[in-house]
Design an enzyme around this catalytic site. Sequence first.
Site, short mmCIF file in Angstrom:
data_model
loop_
_atom_site.label_atom_id
_atom_site.label_comp_id
_atom_site.label_asym_id
_atom_site.label_seq_id
_atom_site.Cartn_x
_atom_site.Cartn_y
_atom_site.Cartn_z
N GLN A 1 45.73 -12.42 40.27
CA GLN A 1 45.32 -11.64 39.11
C GLN A 1 46.52 -11.14 38.33
O GLN A 1 47.37 -10.45 38.89
CB GLN A 1 44.49 -10.44 39.60
CG GLN A 1 44.03 -9.52 38.51
CD GLN A 1 43.66 -8.14 39.05
OE1 GLN A 1 44.32 -7.58 39.90
NE2 GLN A 1 42.57 -7.60 38.53
N GLY A 2 46.60 -11.49 37.07
CA GLY A 2 47.71 -11.01 36.24
C GLY A 2 47.24 -9.95 35.27
O GLY A 2 46.91 -10.24 34.11
N TYR A 3 47.18 -8.73 35.73
CA TYR A 3 46.75 -7.61 34.87
C TYR A 3 47.94 -6.70 34.55
O TYR A 3 48.43 -6.65 33.46
CB TYR A 3 45.65 -6.78 35.56
CG TYR A 3 44.24 -7.29 35.39
CD1 TYR A 3 43.96 -8.62 35.06
CD2 TYR A 3 43.15 -6.44 35.58
CE1 TYR A 3 42.66 -9.07 34.92
CE2 TYR A 3 41.85 -6.87 35.44
CZ TYR A 3 41.59 -8.19 35.11
OH TYR A 3 40.30 -8.62 34.99
N SER A 4 48.42 -5.97 35.61
CA SER A 4 49.47 -4.96 35.38
C SER A 4 50.76 -5.58 34.88
O SER A 4 51.08 -6.72 35.19
CB SER A 4 49.77 -4.23 36.68
OG SER A 4 48.66 -3.52 37.12
N GLU B 1 28.79 -4.77 39.87
CA GLU B 1 28.65 -4.24 41.22
C GLU B 1 29.83 -4.68 42.09
O GLU B 1 30.12 -5.85 42.22
CB GLU B 1 27.35 -4.75 41.85
CG GLU B 1 27.14 -4.17 43.23
CD GLU B 1 26.25 -5.07 44.08
OE1 GLU B 1 25.26 -5.56 43.54
OE2 GLU B 1 26.59 -5.25 45.25
N SER C 1 44.02 3.81 39.85
CA SER C 1 44.51 4.84 40.76
C SER C 1 43.48 5.97 40.88
O SER C 1 42.57 6.09 40.05
CB SER C 1 45.83 5.41 40.25
OG SER C 1 45.59 6.15 39.06
N GLU D 1 43.90 8.95 40.20
CA GLU D 1 43.98 9.77 38.98
C GLU D 1 43.12 9.16 37.87
O GLU D 1 42.42 9.87 37.14
CB GLU D 1 45.44 9.89 38.53
CG GLU D 1 46.31 10.75 39.44
CD GLU D 1 46.78 10.02 40.71
OE1 GLU D 1 46.49 8.81 40.85
OE2 GLU D 1 47.43 10.67 41.55
#
Lengths: 376, 390
Positions: free
Chosen positions: B126-129, B244, B375, B377
């Site tokens: 997965q290439g997100y961040s 879900e 996160s 937060e």
Amino acid sequence: MDFSLSEEQQLIKESVDKFIAKDYVFENRNKILETEDRFSRDLWKQYAELGWLGMALPEEYGGFGGSAVENMLVSEAFGSAMVLEPYLSTVVMAANALVLAGGSEDQKKELVEQIIAGDLLISVAYAEAESGYNLANVSVTANGSGDSYSLNGEKIVVLNAPSADKFIVSARTSGEQSDQSGVSLFLVDANATGVELTSYNTMDGGRGANITFNNASATLLGAEGEGFEVLDQVIDIATAAICAQALGAMNTAFQRTLEYIKTREQFGVPIGTFQVLQHRLVDMFMAVEASRSMVYMVSMSLASDDANERRAAVSSAKAFMGPEARKVAQEAVQIHGGVGMTEELDVGHYFRYLTLFCGTFGSTDYHLKRFAELTQ
Amino acid sequence: MNIDFTAEELQFKEEVREWFNANLPADLKRKSELGIALNKEETQTWGKILNSNGWAAINWPKEYGGTGWSVSQKHLFDEVRVEVGAPNIMSMGVAMLGPVLHAFGTDEQKAEHLPRILNYDDWWCQGYSEPGAGSDLASLKTAAKLEGDEYVVNGSKIWTTYAHYADKMFCLVRTSTEGRKQEGISFLLLDMNDPGMTVRPIVSIDGEHHLNQTFMDDVRTHKSNLVHEENKGWTVAKYLLTHERTGIAGVAGSKAAIAKLKALAKKTIVDGKPAIENEQFAMKIAQVEVDLKALEYTNFRTLAASATGGAPGAESSLLKIKGTQIQQLLAELKVELAGYLAYPWGTLGEAGPEDFGHAVASYNFGRASTIYGGSTEVQYNVMSKGILGL
């Protein structure tokens, strides 16, 4: 009441702090970790030359006769950079064990002088697989008399053992497994026949070993059967030292996190502008400050003539600081986010260092119980 | 109100248990019970075994090769999985890309990728961040420009779990800098074997290599690898968050961890008696178990609501916050139980009982659970906005 340092102590603090800031930066520490010993023998020699190894040891043994405060200053600075050299094992634990144990002064004096000169490394082997933190729970046995004893059994997690020249080992000469009387201390050569090490790296970057003794030849240190009181006092002194080390590590982890939230930007602003994080940094700050108070308290209480007063002071400091250290360590990682999870940043290393602090020389529960029993 | 499972459901549970007992390789079971992640080959082996029985994707509908199970069945499957000590293999393809393709993929994309995901033939990462886009994911900068029939991608992704194993990457890229930053993002499929793709390992504080930074330097991908429309990638990413997410609370895993912790505390002698007989320690386990009970029933309520059509949205944040908190507490207690055996590093059973060989590494890596996947937060923000309307 006076919390200020003497002029001499101030000078010591300045010189140790300066060395740490200049020479013990994270990159240098990483280089030391690539060596086989995982500490620097050159630096060890340097500490000896600077007089740091004998600073808190008595003058009659070649030390400078400083107090626990000197030891605290060095320990805090060393903790702030997670110093790898065996100061805790050899100086705080072994040298104090030699000084406090009764017996032949000549033999002890020679060994302590060698330690202070940086020429001798000794590790104390006390923990066993089923002993928990009870120093009187000793199953390693010693048989013999006079100059000749032989040890049998196993000690676990002896820090810096792979590089030690000698070991100080607690062993049972009489009594039941958990009796305080009947525990004796012995000196064993690391290369003696029947001494076998299973060595490993430790989570904080150092080296340690489990040691099995199979009819290993040993020299009695102090009086037979009266080693518990000595060991108990040594571990108390060492506990105070790791509280100071943890304070240094907590403070660095806190400072790194404070710096990070001022510079890391998300949503177009430094994350330090978020109130949620501001309050959590204040919590970390309060943990560091309260821990500093406890470190001062315990350092001033170590010299007490009343052993129970000393024990209660040590246990209160350790019981208090365990959860505070864990909280600061966990928050430092959490607030750094992904980068806090990496080997590449020092924060994760402080996390590991502080995790080990919590379970060394007694967990929070152990010390809380000990404190409760002493103060009932 | 009742919490009972039907006779059919209990029968199903028994069948699952029998199948696991007959098909779970002993070496994988052992690793799983010691809390060690499987390597690529082991993951694929187990994935293929599951797929041979049609169980590779319990969260997919039947028409795409999933199980089509009810929420109760999924829950029971998960319970049995941890009970028998089967590994919880993480496939980004099954967990994330599959549901995206079901909802947004073209027929060609579905035909090309879904069977290979199910059979663990392709490993997806997965290439997100990005280094500058963590919690603030929408500020991502990795850019894709259409040149002829190909997108040309430049930039860098970080925390790409198992990118060093991966054959392919699904990622969020910037295709426009106009308007709101969420509106210029697209969802794109890349090939990890492209010459412009570089993977830099990142060792984490458990001393292991799970994470990476990936660099894209003129990585090319055919425009048919765009999922959904250009500049609609944020919709795709958000869909996954409200879709879900089976087992986000990790109840079954935590239940098993408690059982293991108790068993370990029974056989670990600390100063003359089993650790479980130390009242202070026993009370701490009990406290976590009580907390877990509250989470379990909250999870049941969410499952029941989604079974009758309510889409779990911000509620899944609650499950993640509490679930990860409990997982971390349990790992912490195991480290406490280990005592001095927390020191030996990177040894398994050489320096003490092998039960403790990986305890601290698991505790260390477990700190990531409150950081990744949104996160704690961020989850609080989602709840205060999405549920409380603040």
